[in-house]
Design a protein around this motif. Structure first.
Motif, PDB file in Angstrom:
ATOM      1  N   GLU A  58       7.860 -18.970  22.420  1.00  0.00           N
ATOM      2  CA  GLU A  58       8.071 -19.507  21.065  1.00  0.00           C
ATOM      3  C   GLU A  58       6.795 -19.392  20.230  1.00  0.00           C
ATOM      4  N   LYS A  61       6.368 -15.796  19.136  1.00  0.00           N
ATOM      5  CA  LYS A  61       7.289 -15.439  18.056  1.00  0.00           C
ATOM      6  C   LYS A  61       6.842 -16.050  16.735  1.00  0.00           C
ATOM      7  N   ARG A  62       6.358 -17.298  16.795  1.00  0.00           N
ATOM      8  CA  ARG A  62       5.897 -17.981  15.593  1.00  0.00           C
ATOM      9  C   ARG A  62       4.698 -17.251  14.986  1.00  0.00           C
ATOM     10  N   ARG A  63       3.755 -16.878  15.874  1.00  0.00           N
ATOM     11  CA  ARG A  63       2.570 -16.180  15.380  1.00  0.00           C
ATOM     12  C   ARG A  63       2.910 -14.794  14.875  1.00  0.00           C
ATOM     13  N   ALA A  64       3.866 -14.124  15.540  1.00  0.00           N
ATOM     14  CA  ALA A  64       4.253 -12.772  15.129  1.00  0.00           C
ATOM     15  C   ALA A  64       4.916 -12.793  13.765  1.00  0.00           C
ATOM     16  N   SER A  65       5.772 -13.803  13.530  1.00  0.00           N
ATOM     17  CA  SER A  65       6.440 -13.872  12.226  1.00  0.00           C
ATOM     18  C   SER A  65       5.442 -14.271  11.143  1.00  0.00           C
ATOM     19  N   ALA A  66       4.456 -15.076  11.483  1.00  0.00           N
ATOM     20  CA  ALA A  66       3.423 -15.454  10.502  1.00  0.00           C
ATOM     21  C   ALA A  66       2.555 -14.257  10.141  1.00  0.00           C
ATOM     22  N   ARG A  68       3.528 -11.185  10.051  1.00  0.00           N
ATOM     23  CA  ARG A  68       4.292 -10.221   9.263  1.00  0.00           C
ATOM     24  C   ARG A  68       4.271 -10.562   7.777  1.00  0.00           C
ATOM     25  N   LYS A  69       4.070 -11.836   7.446  1.00  0.00           N
ATOM     26  CA  LYS A  69       4.094 -12.259   6.044  1.00  0.00           C
ATOM     27  C   LYS A  69       2.843 -11.808   5.286  1.00  0.00           C
TER      28      LYS A  69
END
Ligand SMILES: [Zn+2]
Length: 69
Positions: A58, A61-66, A68-69
């Motif tokens: 988790e 995934k949180r760091r990966a989505s952050a 991407r922004k």
């Protein structure tokens, strides 16, 4: 076998430092240590609870989505 050219073969009983399971091993080494074995590695046990418990997936995934922004 030819005499005096082969290294001494030792039978060792080694213990996994994670699950304390004992394994017998024939080796030319005098001492062998293992950190993980077939008794405790998640590949063999099918257990995914370690990764779930620590929430590493988790967090990744949180760091990966952050990122991407
Ligand atoms: Zn083990």
């Amino acid at each position: 076998m030819k005499k005096d050219i082969h290294p001494q073969l030792n039978k060792l009983e080694i213990e996994c430092s994670t699950c304390s399971k004992k394994h017998e091993l024939s080796t030319t080494s005098k001492e062998v240590t293992i950190d993980v074995c077939s008794g405790c590695h998640s590949f063999y046990t099918g257990d995914t609870s370690v990764a779930k418990a620590t929430g590493r997936i988790e967090r990744f995934k949180r760091r990966a989505s952050a990122a991407r922004k």
